[in-house]
Design a protein around this motif. Structure first.
Motif, short mmCIF file in Angstrom:
data_model
loop_
_atom_site.label_atom_id
_atom_site.label_comp_id
_atom_site.label_asym_id
_atom_site.label_seq_id
_atom_site.Cartn_x
_atom_site.Cartn_y
_atom_site.Cartn_z
N TRP A 87 44.15 -25.56 -5.61
CA TRP A 87 45.50 -25.96 -5.76
C TRP A 87 46.53 -25.06 -6.37
O TRP A 87 47.69 -25.05 -5.54
N PRO A 88 45.83 -24.24 -7.16
CA PRO A 88 46.99 -23.13 -7.54
C PRO A 88 47.34 -22.03 -6.50
O PRO A 88 48.27 -21.71 -6.06
N GLY A 89 46.25 -21.79 -5.40
CA GLY A 89 46.52 -21.21 -4.28
C GLY A 89 47.48 -21.73 -3.40
O GLY A 89 48.42 -21.19 -2.60
N LEU A 90 47.20 -23.13 -3.27
CA LEU A 90 48.35 -23.83 -2.30
C LEU A 90 49.62 -23.66 -2.88
O LEU A 90 50.65 -23.55 -2.07
N TRP A 91 49.87 -23.97 -4.06
CA TRP A 91 51.25 -24.10 -4.58
C TRP A 91 51.82 -22.33 -4.60
O TRP A 91 52.98 -22.48 -4.12
N GLU A 92 51.19 -21.50 -4.59
CA GLU A 92 51.55 -19.99 -4.61
C GLU A 92 51.94 -19.81 -3.03
O GLU A 92 52.81 -18.94 -2.55
N THR A 93 51.07 -20.20 -2.44
CA THR A 93 51.18 -20.07 -0.58
C THR A 93 52.59 -20.76 -0.40
O THR A 93 53.53 -20.27 0.50
N LEU A 94 52.74 -22.11 -0.57
CA LEU A 94 54.08 -22.76 -0.33
C LEU A 94 55.19 -22.05 -1.08
O LEU A 94 56.26 -22.15 -0.17
N LYS A 95 55.08 -21.64 -2.15
CA LYS A 95 56.21 -20.95 -2.55
C LYS A 95 56.80 -19.43 -1.92
O LYS A 95 57.82 -19.35 -1.41
N GLN A 96 55.77 -19.00 -1.29
CA GLN A 96 55.97 -17.77 -0.61
C GLN A 96 56.41 -18.11 0.77
O GLN A 96 57.50 -17.32 1.08
N LEU A 97 55.98 -19.14 1.46
CA LEU A 97 56.53 -19.65 2.71
C LEU A 97 57.96 -20.02 2.55
O LEU A 97 58.84 -19.96 3.46
N ASN A 98 58.11 -20.83 1.35
CA ASN A 98 59.49 -21.33 1.05
C ASN A 98 60.72 -20.07 0.85
O ASN A 98 61.58 -20.13 1.17
N ALA A 99 59.94 -19.01 0.59
CA ALA A 99 60.95 -17.72 0.12
C ALA A 99 61.27 -17.28 1.53
O ALA A 99 62.38 -16.58 1.78
N TYR A 100 60.39 -17.34 2.62
CA TYR A 100 60.89 -16.88 3.91
C TYR A 100 61.90 -17.87 4.77
O TYR A 100 62.35 -17.63 5.82
#
Length: 105
Positions: free
Chosen positions: A91-104
């Motif tokens: 879950w923390p990994g998913l949250w971090e990945t989604l934040k990074q994808l949203n940045a792009y």
């Protein structure tokens, strides 16, 4: 000597509803019932061609929508894959990945 001719189809040149109406108006002004009947037949064929052309446009739009959906699903799959191998947990990994994808985005 023979003369070579090619078929003529007025419907091919009636590429809008305005052109069709102008064509029919000109046929009405001529006052010939046979000419008007032929013009109405050509106008019907032209409208059918226009309808099919719009249908092709809809198919292209649907294709682009499908490609956008495929790209979105691919991004989600990548996010889930990255999250599954995150050292912090899923879950923390998913949250971090989604934040990074949203940045792009």
């Amino acid at each position: 000597m023979t003369i070579k001719t090619t078929p003529w189809d007025s419907a091919e040149f009636l590429d809008s509803e305005e052109a069709i109406e102008a064509y029919l108006e000109a046929a009405r002004k001529a006052g010939d019932e046979v000419l008007l009947a032929l013009a109405m037949k050509n106008a019907d064929r032209a409208r059918e061609r226009l309808k099919n052309h719009v249908y092709l446009g809809d198919r292209i739009d649907n294709w682009f929508a499908g490609m956008e959906l495929a790209l979105l699903l691919s991004a989600i799959a990548v996010a889930l894959l990255i999250a599954a191998y995150s050292p912090d947990g899923f879950w923390p990994g998913l949250w971090e990945t989604l934040k990074q994808l949203n940045a792009y985005h």
